[in-house]
Design an enzyme around this catalytic site. Structure first.
Site, PDB file in Angstrom:
ATOM      1  CB  CYS A 273      32.145  42.484  46.227  1.00  0.00           C
ATOM      2  SG  CYS A 273      31.493  42.140  47.732  1.00  0.00           S
TER       3      CYS A 273
ATOM      4  CG  HIS B  98      35.940  38.723  47.691  1.00  0.00           C
ATOM      5  ND1 HIS B  98      36.682  40.590  47.133  1.00  0.00           N
ATOM      6  CD2 HIS B  98      35.215  38.919  48.666  1.00  0.00           C
ATOM      7  CE1 HIS B  98      36.408  41.554  47.689  1.00  0.00           C
ATOM      8  NE2 HIS B  98      35.124  40.923  48.624  1.00  0.00           N
TER       9      HIS B  98
ATOM     10  CD  GLU C 239      39.428  39.658  45.978  1.00  0.00           C
ATOM     11  OE1 GLU C 239      39.033  41.196  46.296  1.00  0.00           O
ATOM     12  OE2 GLU C 239      39.254  39.379  45.149  1.00  0.00           O
TER      13      GLU C 239
END
Length: 527
Positions: free
Chosen positions: A81, A176, A178
């Site tokens: 990002c 993202h 994660e």
């Protein structure tokens, strides 16, 4: 020596998830502020570097940038990002404030064949294009890639959703990976860490114990250590690890402020003093705490009094141990990250009775933090491997001020006695009632559960007589991160069983209610 992934934090709320996902792949990862020095990066000797997301805009002046050494370290770099945007801008590309923002789920089309995404997809279009379901959260977007980069993925509103420089092994993704919402996120991070960086997956808790024991012995030598033992998970695991490393050189001070759960003091002493052979000084300071809390009704004032009194009692006991040179604390990795990365900890008031911040200076002791590299789930895993019972290691969170913030208004010994008995019945029942669909106890299916004492009386009828007694509220929530929470839909027969037992077994309580408030708008604890 473990391979290490360096994560530079640009302020994302989910940076810690990056480290956790990588550790789940058995690779050591550490989070540090984005503005570390070039010298720090060289000395760290990372196997790979990840630039996190963040709330700022690369298009504005005076917003964070990655140290130049990141791109000169000769190791793979992944920008996530904001991390992708600053990578693009710093390496000669162009970033623009997007007119069409992307927040939430998005479908990304993989482009070209890159080592980062090759073979990773959620589904394919009829034309055979690989598609990914990802989580976006950005306004800015890359308009032009730096020289040497190729397009790796795109969406309709973000033509450059990911980019790759296969020669230098630099990669950027606008989404993202994660977060669990990105379905293939774990596969992406593992691809980067294990395949592209070539990190060895040797971060195992068994190895960690051996290394930690060796490091503690080297650090402490033949000197003595003192630890404030609260009975909570962190201090308990720290005590078990230190005892394995240095044995009788460790002395624990267990302060009983009179606001613990039923039989908790006896359980702590039995576990550590009797079973593990740890030297524990048990200080019953309940009278002092109750005296200081008399007449106090404000929740924050109660917290401050309990915290300050704990410091005073611990300081007095520690001062008697003239041979102690070290103060051990159960600090865990999220505390370290917040303190170093965002400076939040310095602004926090004392929130728990086992927070002994400031004591190293007062007592002239050196600080020892054996758990400072571990996340909470890793601390629990370590505790089990050290021989602590799972019932202790995996029990629900308990606030530092104990029952002091579960008794609304003024704290009285009478109220605490009633509450701990009601709470014990609730917890025991949650452990014994099994959900048929999951075959798990309702204790394991809830994230936190407890009873709250309400200092109001209600009219009741027991036998042929009228009663006028106190009210207890039950609270049970389910959550992943404790930032938000849903009230637990406990079975009615379980709630009825708990209510019946409390009213019949705890004299002084004639009404039980169940809290069905979520967070937000309510908090998990009542005070």
């Amino acid at each position: 020596m473990h391979d290490k992934i360096l994560i530079l934090d640009f302020g994302s709320q989910v940076t810690q998830l990056i480290a956790r996902r990588i550790r789940e792949a058995h690779v050591l990862s550490e989070i540090h502020p984005h503005d570390v020095s070039d010298e720090f990066i060289r000395d760290f000797k990372p196997t790979g570097i990840i630039l996190s997301g963040g709330p700022n805009s690369v298009t504005e002046t005076d917003t964070p940038r990655a140290p130049q050494a990141v791109f000169e370290a000769g190791v793979p770099v992944l920008g996530i990002c904001y991390g992708m945007q600053t990578m693009a801008e710093q390496l000669g590309g162009k970033v623009d404030s997007g007119h069409l923002r992307e927040f939430g789920y998005a479908e990304v089309r993989a482009r070209n064949h890159t080592s980062f995404l090759d073979g990773i997809q959620d589904f394919a279009t009829p034309e055979g294009h690989g598609m990914l379901k990802v989580w976006m959260s950005h306004g800015d977007k890359v308009l032009e890639m730096p020289q040497g980069f190729q397009l790796m993925a795109s969406t309709e509103s973000c033509p450059i959703a990911a980019m790759a420089d296969e020669t230098r092994h630099f990669y950027g993704v606008q989404w993202h990976p994660e977060v669990t919402h990105t379905v293939q996120g774990r596969a992406m991070l593992e691809r980067f860490v294990l395949k592209i960086c070539g990190a060895k997956p040797d971060w195992e808790m068994g190895n960690y114990i051996d290394e930690a024991v060796e490091n503690i012995r080297k650090q402490v030598g033949d000197e003595h250590v003192i630890l404030g033992l609260s009975g909570g998970v962190d201090s308990s695991v720290a005590a078990a690890l230190l005892h394995r490393a240095i044995g009788d050189q460790l002395t624990c001070v267990f302060v009983d402020h009179g606001l613990l759960r039923l039989n908790e003091a006896e359980q702590v002493m039995s576990m550590f003093a009797d079973n593990l052979g740890v030297k524990v000084i048990h200080v019953d300071a309940s009278e002092a705490f109750m005296s200081k809390l008399k007449g106090v009704t404000d929740p924050e004032a109660k917290r401050k009094i309990i915290g300050a009194e704990f410091v005073e009692v611990f300081q007095t006991e520690a001062g008697k141990l003239t041979d102690a040179k070290w103060l051990a604390q159960g600090t865990i990795y999220p505390d370290v990250i917040e303190s170093a990365g965002k400076g939040k900890k310095a602004a926090h008031t004392i929130k728990s009775h086992h927070n002994v911040g400031g004591l190293p200076e007062t007592l002239n002791l050196k600080l020892l933090e054996p758990l400072r590299e571990l996340f909470k789930d890793e601390v629990r895993e370590l505790g089990v491997k050290l021989g602590l019972p799972p019932s202790m290691v995996y029990r629900h969170p308990f606030p530092g001020p104990g029952l002091g913030v579960r008794i609304l208004g003024e704290v009285k010994r009478e109220y605490a006695d009633l509450l701990r008995r009601a709470d014990a019945i609730f917890i025991e029942s949650l452990r014994t009632f099994i959900d048929k669909d999951t075959d798990k106890s309702w204790y394991d299916l809830t994230s936190q559960a407890f009873a709250v004492f309400l200092p109001v009386k209600s009219v009741g009828v027991m036998g042929d007589g009228r009663t006028y007694e106190y009210v207890v509220a039950l609270r049970a929530v389910q959550t992943l991160d404790f930032m938000t929470a849903h009230w637990a839909h406990l079975p009615h027969d379980l709630l009825g069983h708990v209510s019946n037992r409390i009213i019949n077994e705890v004299r002084g309580i004639n009404r039980v209610v169940y809290d069905i408030s979520g967070k937000p708008p309510a908090t998990i604890e009542w005070e």
